[in-house]
Design an enzyme around this catalytic site. Structure first.
Site, PDB file in Angstrom:
ATOM      1  N   PHE A  18       0.792  -1.231   0.000  1.00 42.59           N
ATOM      2  CA  PHE A  18       0.000   0.000   0.000  1.00 42.59           C
ATOM      3  C   PHE A  18       0.821   1.276   0.000  1.00 42.59           C
ATOM      4  O   PHE A  18       0.423   2.276  -0.561  1.00 42.59           O
ATOM      5  CB  PHE A  18      -0.935   0.012   1.215  1.00 42.59           C
ATOM      6  N   GLY A  19       1.961   1.239   0.643  1.00 42.87           N
ATOM      7  CA  GLY A  19       2.709   2.481   0.788  1.00 42.87           C
ATOM      8  C   GLY A  19       4.186   2.292   0.597  1.00 42.87           C
ATOM      9  O   GLY A  19       4.656   1.220   0.235  1.00 42.87           O
ATOM     10  N   ASP A 124       0.602 -11.629   9.481  1.00 44.26           N
ATOM     11  CA  ASP A 124       1.496 -11.505   8.316  1.00 44.26           C
ATOM     12  C   ASP A 124       2.948 -11.759   8.732  1.00 44.26           C
ATOM     13  O   ASP A 124       3.858 -11.041   8.320  1.00 44.26           O
ATOM     14  CB  ASP A 124       1.328 -10.120   7.684  1.00 44.26           C
TER      15      ASP A 124
HETATM   16  P1  ADP Z   1       3.694  -3.091   3.823  1.00 42.89           P
HETATM   17  O1  ADP Z   1       2.528  -3.142   4.733  1.00 42.89           O
HETATM   18  O2  ADP Z   1       3.383  -2.279   2.618  1.00 42.89           O
HETATM   19  O3  ADP Z   1       4.283  -4.448   3.538  1.00 42.89           O
HETATM   20  P2  ADP Z   1       5.893  -2.635   5.687  1.00 42.89           P
HETATM   21  O4  ADP Z   1       5.522  -2.008   6.975  1.00 42.89           O
HETATM   22  O5  ADP Z   1       6.148  -4.105   5.695  1.00 42.89           O
HETATM   23  O6  ADP Z   1       4.820  -2.220   4.574  1.00 42.89           O
HETATM   24  O7  ADP Z   1       7.187  -1.900   5.102  1.00 42.89           O
HETATM   25  C1  ADP Z   1       7.652  -2.197   3.785  1.00 42.89           C
HETATM   26  C2  ADP Z   1       9.160  -2.306   3.784  1.00 42.89           C
HETATM   27  O8  ADP Z   1       9.738  -1.063   4.227  1.00 42.89           O
HETATM   28  C3  ADP Z   1       9.732  -3.351   4.742  1.00 42.89           C
HETATM   29  O9  ADP Z   1       9.772  -4.623   4.176  1.00 42.89           O
HETATM   30  C4  ADP Z   1      11.129  -2.793   4.987  1.00 42.89           C
HETATM   31  O10 ADP Z   1      11.979  -3.084   3.897  1.00 42.89           O
HETATM   32  C5  ADP Z   1      10.899  -1.295   5.014  1.00 42.89           C
HETATM   33  N1  ADP Z   1      10.657  -0.820   6.398  1.00 42.89           N
HETATM   34  C6  ADP Z   1       9.470  -0.794   7.037  1.00 42.89           C
HETATM   35  N2  ADP Z   1       9.591  -0.324   8.288  1.00 42.89           N
HETATM   36  C7  ADP Z   1      10.902  -0.053   8.464  1.00 42.89           C
HETATM   37  C8  ADP Z   1      11.677   0.448   9.581  1.00 42.89           C
HETATM   38  N3  ADP Z   1      11.098   0.767  10.740  1.00 42.89           N
HETATM   39  N4  ADP Z   1      13.023   0.571   9.417  1.00 42.89           N
HETATM   40  C9  ADP Z   1      13.601   0.240   8.229  1.00 42.89           C
HETATM   41  N5  ADP Z   1      12.920  -0.228   7.159  1.00 42.89           N
HETATM   42  C10 ADP Z   1      11.592  -0.379   7.260  1.00 42.89           C
HETATM   43 MG    MG Z   2       5.180  -5.751   4.868  1.00 41.27          MG
HETATM   44 MG    MG Z   3       1.370  -4.597   5.538  1.00 42.49          MG
END
Ligand code: ADP
Ligand code: MG
Ligand code: MG
Length: 263
Positions: A18-19, A124
């Site tokens: 999504f983001g 997840d």
């Molecule tokens: P989505 O819900 O779209 O899968 P995520 O929360 O899993 O989103 O974040 C997508 C990606 O962004 C992760 O797989 C990681 O590579 C990076 N990411 C997310 N949160 C962090 C964080 N706190 N620090 C570093 N990288 C992050």
């Molecule tokens: Mg994710």
């Molecule tokens: Mg997610």
């Protein structure tokens, strides 16, 4: 305040369904964070924020620092996990030693146990959503699919990532034990370097999840301990009532034998 008033945006760290997630730096303190930007219209963002706040008391959960809202998006400013994703480390490493697998899996189980005690199912669990700090400690991230459930309540509806999804998620009601299954799929990946259930199509994959038996006689298992196989069998059990809990995983002999003792 707008996010641009308080933070300088940096490079992209990752992209999800999504983001996007960007590196950012606080103008006030110079400290770096990760900023997850989610477009509006995605109603689950409130739940994601609420659950992250609810789980803020554990060092294994990515800390939510602040939230910004503008016309198009929500911005979740989170603790930066500069060690990257566990999946990328696994891809590099191939297979982990039992010792290393057990230490990672213990930390994962401690945070999953905490989520479950707090009434949250993550839904997840996979190594794309497990991040590492600069010092190599794991942090559970991505509460975008997480749900709070009351005692005895159950969930329905397909959620998660196909290869990690528990059989009961495919067929009916489920709860916390679905996370244990997903963690078991991950443990299989750590120990033997491949995921247990595969298929040429989604249907074939789901069929394997519902019925395929693990074959411990195959070549790839020969170097893996009996204790590890025993634990994996207890986790990848389709009978949900018989599947072990996070607490029971933590006291399994494999954990006891292969994790570092800390006083
Ligand atoms: P989505 O819900 O779209 O899968 P995520 O929360 O899993 O989103 O974040 C997508 C990606 O962004 C992760 O797989 C990681 O590579 C990076 N990411 C997310 N949160 C962090 C964080 N706190 N620090 C570093 N990288 C992050
Ligand atoms: Mg994710
Ligand atoms: Mg997610």
């Amino acid at each position: 305040n707008k996010i641009e008033d308080d933070y300088v945006m940096g490079e992209a760290l990752g992209k999800g369904k999504f983001g996007s997630v960007f590196l950012c730096r606080s103008k006030a303190t110079g400290v770096e964070f990760a900023c997850k930007t989610l477009p509006k219209g995605e109603e689950t963002v409130h739940k994601e924020v609420e659950i992250m706040q609810h789980l803020s008391g554990h060092p294994g959960v990515v800390t939510l620092h602040s939230v910004y809202e503008d016309a198009e998006s929500f911005h979740l400013v989170m603790e930066l996990c500069s060690g990257g994703r566990l999946i990328d480390e696994m891809t590099k490493e191939g297979r982990y030693s039992e010792h290393k697998s057990a230490n990672i899996f213990k930390d994962l189980m401690l945070v999953i146990q905490y989520c479950h005690d707090m009434g949250v199912v993550h839904r997840d669990i996979k190594p794309e959503n497990i991040l590492l700090t600069a010092s190599g400690k794991i942090k559970l991230a991505d509460f975008g699919l997480a749900m709070r459930i009351a005692n005895g309540q159950s969930l329905s509806g397909l959620a998660g990532s196909p290869a990690y999804v528990a059989p009961e998620v495919l067929t009916g009601d489920y709860g916390q034990k679905a996370d244990i299954w997903s963690a078991g799929v991950l443990l299989h990946g750590l120990l033997v370097g491949v995921l247990p259930f595969q298929g040429d199509s989604l249907d074939a994959l789901f069929e394997a999840i519902k019925s395929m038996q693990l074959d411990f006689h195959s070549e790839k298992w020969q170097s893996v301990s009996k204790l590890a196989r025993d634990l994996l069998e207890r986790i990848l059990t389709r009978d949900v009532a018989a599947r072990i809990t996070a607490e029971e995983v933590l006291s399994h002999p494999w954990m006891m034998f292969y994790t570092e003792r800390t006083l």
